[in-house]
Design an enzyme around this catalytic site. Sequence first.
Site, PDB file in Angstrom:
ATOM      1  N   ALA A 207       0.829  -1.221   0.000  1.00  0.00           N
ATOM      2  CA  ALA A 207       0.000   0.000   0.000  1.00  0.00           C
ATOM      3  C   ALA A 207       0.865   1.274   0.000  1.00  0.00           C
ATOM      4  CB  ALA A 207      -0.896  -0.011   1.240  1.00  0.00           C
ATOM      5  N   PRO A 208       0.410   2.317  -0.695  1.00  0.00           N
ATOM      6  CA  PRO A 208      -0.853   2.450  -1.446  1.00  0.00           C
ATOM      7  C   PRO A 208      -0.848   1.810  -2.842  1.00  0.00           C
ATOM      8  CG  PRO A 208       0.372   4.518  -1.502  1.00  0.00           C
ATOM      9  CD  PRO A 208       1.149   3.586  -0.613  1.00  0.00           C
ATOM     10  N   GLY A 209       0.303   1.257  -3.287  1.00  0.00           N
ATOM     11  CA  GLY A 209       0.219   0.475  -4.524  1.00  0.00           C
ATOM     12  C   GLY A 209       1.135   0.888  -5.667  1.00  0.00           C
ATOM     13  N   GLY A 210       2.132   1.722  -5.393  1.00  0.00           N
ATOM     14  CA  GLY A 210       3.036   2.186  -6.463  1.00  0.00           C
ATOM     15  C   GLY A 210       3.819   1.046  -7.114  1.00  0.00           C
ATOM     16  N   ASP A 226      -0.865  -6.186   2.271  1.00  0.00           N
ATOM     17  CA  ASP A 226      -0.708  -5.023   3.163  1.00  0.00           C
ATOM     18  C   ASP A 226      -2.001  -4.842   3.943  1.00  0.00           C
ATOM     19  OD1 ASP A 226      -0.300  -2.299   4.235  1.00  0.00           O
ATOM     20  OD2 ASP A 226       1.306  -2.165   2.752  1.00  0.00           O
ATOM     21  N   ASP A 246      -0.272 -10.190   7.230  1.00  0.00           N
ATOM     22  CA  ASP A 246       1.080  -9.838   7.669  1.00  0.00           C
ATOM     23  C   ASP A 246       2.077 -10.308   6.600  1.00  0.00           C
ATOM     24  OD1 ASP A 246       3.552  -9.566   8.808  1.00  0.00           O
ATOM     25  OD2 ASP A 246       2.993 -10.436  10.743  1.00  0.00           O
ATOM     26  N   ASP A 262       8.687  -3.798   0.154  1.00  0.00           N
ATOM     27  CA  ASP A 262       9.044  -2.428   0.549  1.00  0.00           C
ATOM     28  C   ASP A 262       8.571  -2.157   1.984  1.00  0.00           C
ATOM     29  OD1 ASP A 262       9.972   0.186   0.194  1.00  0.00           O
ATOM     30  OD2 ASP A 262       8.156   0.881  -0.796  1.00  0.00           O
ATOM     31  N   LYS A 291      15.732  -0.581   4.599  1.00  0.00           N
ATOM     32  CA  LYS A 291      15.663   0.773   5.159  1.00  0.00           C
ATOM     33  C   LYS A 291      16.859   0.963   6.086  1.00  0.00           C
ATOM     34  CE  LYS A 291      11.585   0.782   3.238  1.00  0.00           C
ATOM     35  NZ  LYS A 291      11.259   1.513   2.009  1.00  0.00           N
TER      36      LYS A 291
HETATM   37  C1  LIG Z   1       6.882   2.387   2.225  1.00  0.00           C
HETATM   38  S1  LIG Z   1       5.262   1.745   2.272  1.00  0.00           S
HETATM   39  C2  LIG Z   1       5.158   0.880   0.777  1.00  0.00           C
HETATM   40  C3  LIG Z   1       4.907   1.734  -0.404  1.00  0.00           C
HETATM   41  C4  LIG Z   1       4.621   0.891  -1.631  1.00  0.00           C
HETATM   42  N1  LIG Z   1       5.797   0.152  -2.054  1.00  0.00           N
HETATM   43  C5  LIG Z   1       4.142   1.719  -2.798  1.00  0.00           C
HETATM   44  O1  LIG Z   1       4.797   1.668  -3.834  1.00  0.00           O
HETATM   45  O2  LIG Z   1       3.121   2.376  -2.711  1.00  0.00           O
HETATM   46  C6  LIG Z   1       5.406   0.481   3.449  1.00  0.00           C
HETATM   47  C7  LIG Z   1       4.163  -0.351   3.601  1.00  0.00           C
HETATM   48  O3  LIG Z   1       4.517  -1.532   4.321  1.00  0.00           O
HETATM   49  C8  LIG Z   1       3.399  -1.938   5.048  1.00  0.00           C
HETATM   50  N2  LIG Z   1       3.835  -2.883   6.090  1.00  0.00           N
HETATM   51  C9  LIG Z   1       4.696  -2.682   7.107  1.00  0.00           C
HETATM   52  N3  LIG Z   1       4.805  -3.817   7.835  1.00  0.00           N
HETATM   53  C10 LIG Z   1       4.016  -4.738   7.238  1.00  0.00           C
HETATM   54  C11 LIG Z   1       3.723  -6.095   7.504  1.00  0.00           C
HETATM   55  N4  LIG Z   1       4.273  -6.745   8.520  1.00  0.00           N
HETATM   56  N5  LIG Z   1       2.880  -6.726   6.671  1.00  0.00           N
HETATM   57  C12 LIG Z   1       2.311  -6.109   5.611  1.00  0.00           C
HETATM   58  N6  LIG Z   1       2.562  -4.828   5.317  1.00  0.00           N
HETATM   59  C13 LIG Z   1       3.403  -4.145   6.119  1.00  0.00           C
HETATM   60  C14 LIG Z   1       2.804  -0.640   5.582  1.00  0.00           C
HETATM   61  O4  LIG Z   1       1.433  -0.817   5.883  1.00  0.00           O
HETATM   62  C15 LIG Z   1       3.034   0.305   4.404  1.00  0.00           C
HETATM   63  O5  LIG Z   1       1.868   0.391   3.596  1.00  0.00           O
END
Ligand SMILES: C[S@@+](CC[C@H](N)C(=O)[O-])C[C@H]1O[C@@H](n2cnc3c(N)ncnc32)[C@H](O)[C@@H]1O
Length: 340
Positions: A207-210, A226, A246, A262, A291
């Site tokens: 999320a948000p889906g890029g 997500d 998860d 990501d 990160k």
């Molecule tokens: C940096 S954002 C991702 C952006 C995404 N790559 C994009 O292009 O829009 C990180 C995402 O990781 C998700 N996240 C973090 N820990 C997570 C987990 N254990 N399981 C699933 N999603 C997780 C968060 O909810 C967040 O939406």
Amino acid sequence: MIDPTLPAWLVYCRPGFERDCIEETQAKPVEAAENSGYLVLQGKARLAYKQLTFARQLLTLHGEVRGLPERDRLTPLLDAIPPVPERYGALYLEVPDTNDGKTLSGFTKRFQPLLEQALRDSERLVDDPALPRLHIFFPSEERALIATSDPRNSNDALNGIHRVSMSADAPSRSYLKLAEAFEVFLDKQEQALWLKPKMTAVDLGAAPGGWTWQLVQRGLKVIAVDNGPLKGAAASHPDIKHLRQDGFKFRPKRPVDWLVCDMVEQPQRVAALMVEWFLGGHTSNAIFNLKLPMKKKVEALRTALDTIRGALNKKGMRYKLEVKQLYHDREEVTVCLRKG
Ligand SMILES: C[S@@+](CC[C@H](N)C(=O)[O-])C[C@H]1O[C@@H](n2cnc3c(N)ncnc32)[C@H](O)[C@@H]1O
């Protein structure tokens, strides 16, 4: 001061990551102002571009010209170009990736055809991608560093930055990051072979889906994992299946062609997850972000990569691992891990 008896390197990086470049090259900094976006290094006979994470570009530095006169920059620059190699395959006029640097790019665009014509007239510049490239790097309008790159040991993009274009429907600017990763880690042939319509992918932390949007634009079918919502067109695309689960626990029922990830997590934890996916046979190709908000970025990165290498080596798996801080990466780096 540059020691003329030793090889000198000119390296470009994201401004603010100069120290990380020094740490990973283990070379002596001759010029490395913080936030300048470039470094001059000595004390290493050989550096390998692909093995460096924080270096966007790796050039052999030949010399510099100071006090370039506004009225005629051409003559002193032509005089400073080294006699060897005799011919260059391309000419790049470059600037630091800083606000000051950006103000110089208008000048370099205007100046490029002048210098190019002079070099073509003297047959020192020809169109041959196998020949060394000539780089003239302007830290300011008055100063130029003269350098060359080996096409097999450098980045072929101007300023070391692969430009990618945004999709109007992309749910986030992260779309650009995965687009850039594909450009940097896969050549055109590999992209055609490995990013084919109907191939499958899992996007962890989607999320948000890029990233998911980047994959469906290339025709892949994506499971986007997500707890957060996908936005815009990604929320209802027929090739995207959104699972609120998860990302550390999810595993696909059948192996997928690509895993991308990501999630904002400790690099060590993401590294261990990648090992599980590869040893479990869930995928053969992955692109993921590590990160690095901590101070000791190089150390944290090394520990995470050692985890991956150690576990895959132990099982005798053959693989290719590449790591770069992309132009669209901030306090993070992008890893491409592929079997074979
Ligand atoms: C940096 S954002 C991702 C952006 C995404 N790559 C994009 O292009 O829009 C990180 C995402 O990781 C998700 N996240 C973090 N820990 C997570 C987990 N254990 N399981 C699933 N999603 C997780 C968060 O909810 C967040 O939406």
